[in-house]
Write a protein that holds these residues in place. Structure first.
Motif, PDB file in Angstrom:
ATOM      1  N   THR A   1     -31.386  10.876   4.105  1.00  0.00           N
ATOM      2  CA  THR A   1     -29.941  10.716   4.171  1.00  0.00           C
ATOM      3  C   THR A   1     -29.574   9.343   3.605  1.00  0.00           C
ATOM      4  O   THR A   1     -30.425   8.440   3.573  1.00  0.00           O
TER       5      THR A   1
ATOM      6  N   ALA B   1     -25.077   8.858  -1.730  1.00  0.00           N
ATOM      7  CA  ALA B   1     -24.081   9.405  -0.802  1.00  0.00           C
ATOM      8  C   ALA B   1     -22.956  10.102  -1.552  1.00  0.00           C
ATOM      9  O   ALA B   1     -22.538  11.208  -1.186  1.00  0.00           O
TER      10      ALA B   1
ATOM     11  N   ASN C   1     -23.991  13.428  -3.150  1.00  0.00           N
ATOM     12  CA  ASN C   1     -24.178  14.517  -2.185  1.00  0.00           C
ATOM     13  C   ASN C   1     -22.956  14.752  -1.303  1.00  0.00           C
ATOM     14  O   ASN C   1     -23.043  15.491  -0.326  1.00  0.00           O
TER      15      ASN C   1
ATOM     16  N   THR D   1     -19.460   8.091   3.988  1.00  0.00           N
ATOM     17  CA  THR D   1     -18.709   8.008   5.240  1.00  0.00           C
ATOM     18  C   THR D   1     -18.316   6.557   5.512  1.00  0.00           C
ATOM     19  O   THR D   1     -18.971   5.624   5.027  1.00  0.00           O
TER      20      THR D   1
ATOM     21  N   GLN E   1     -21.692  12.753   0.819  1.00  0.00           N
ATOM     22  CA  GLN E   1     -22.039  12.295   2.164  1.00  0.00           C
ATOM     23  C   GLN E   1     -21.534  10.881   2.440  1.00  0.00           C
ATOM     24  O   GLN E   1     -21.976  10.249   3.406  1.00  0.00           O
TER      25      GLN E   1
END
Length: 211
Positions: free
Chosen positions: A27, A72, A75, A79, A77
């Protein structure tokens, strides 16, 4: 100063690394933390006197730090917490390196303390001005999740300074003094920029800008 230009070109050079991240199932936040842990190992290597290995570890950690946001966004992702974690780990990495230098080169104790003090002022000014620029609707100059006002000494310059410290330890006294001057100029220049950009902002009754 050089960060924005470098950040603009980095996505074109790191597609292979993004594929590795995906294959490993990492991640973005895990990459951020891994980059910090590698930087922490660089500080430990400095403290033990392994200066050449510390250079390699430092730049490997910075490579991960520079690509966590790219990964990030690729994808979907990205935040707010990821942006918070990124700057937190960045400052912890920069400061940990100074601790490593202080252990290895204790006779420059005053310089290391002044550098840490100026880091506090640099990041405080960058975050405060960035937040107020956002409030004043000043257009951003990059795509970072957390807005930081630009300055003479940023991540790229910090990495270059650390590399020079490690390559040229015999000149450490002069190099640390030069770095202190650069950091001080960054604080003063950013403060002047804040005065120029923010002096025309209208203070509304519901806003309280002083603490």
């Amino acid at each position: 100063m050089i960060d924005n230009a470098f950040r603009a070109r980095l996505p074109d050079c790191t597609g292979w690394l993004i594929k590795i991240y995906r294959l490993l199932g990492l991640t973005p936040n895990q990459i951020t933390i891994l980059g910090f842990l590698i930087a922490l190992s660089a500080a430990a290597l400095i403290a033990r006197g392994h200066l050449t290995a510390a250079i390699a570890a430092w730049w490997l950690g910075r490579l991960l730090d520079g690509t966590d946001g790219i990964y990030a966004r690729a994808n979907n992702q990205a935040t707010p917490f990821g942006a918070y974690l990124d700057i937190l780990c960045d400052m912890a990495a920069y400061s940990s390196m100074i601790v490593g230098f202080a252990i290895q080169f204790p006779h420059y104790e005053l310089q290391w303390l002044v550098i840490l003090l100026l880091y506090v002022l640099c990041i405080t000014g960058a975050l405060a001005l960035g937040a107020l620029e956002t409030e004043g609707k000043v257009p951003p100059k990059d795509n970072r999740g957390l807005r930081l006002a630009a300055g003479l000494a940023e991540g790229g310059e910090t990495g270059i300074a650390y590399t020079l410290f490690l390559l040229l330890p015999l000149y450490l006294h002069a190099l640390t003094l030069m770095w202190i001057v650069i950091l001080a100029v960054t604080v003063l220049a950013r403060s002047y920029l804040a005065f120029q950009e923010l002096r025309d902002f209208i203070k509304t009754p519901e806003k309280h800008y002083d603490i």
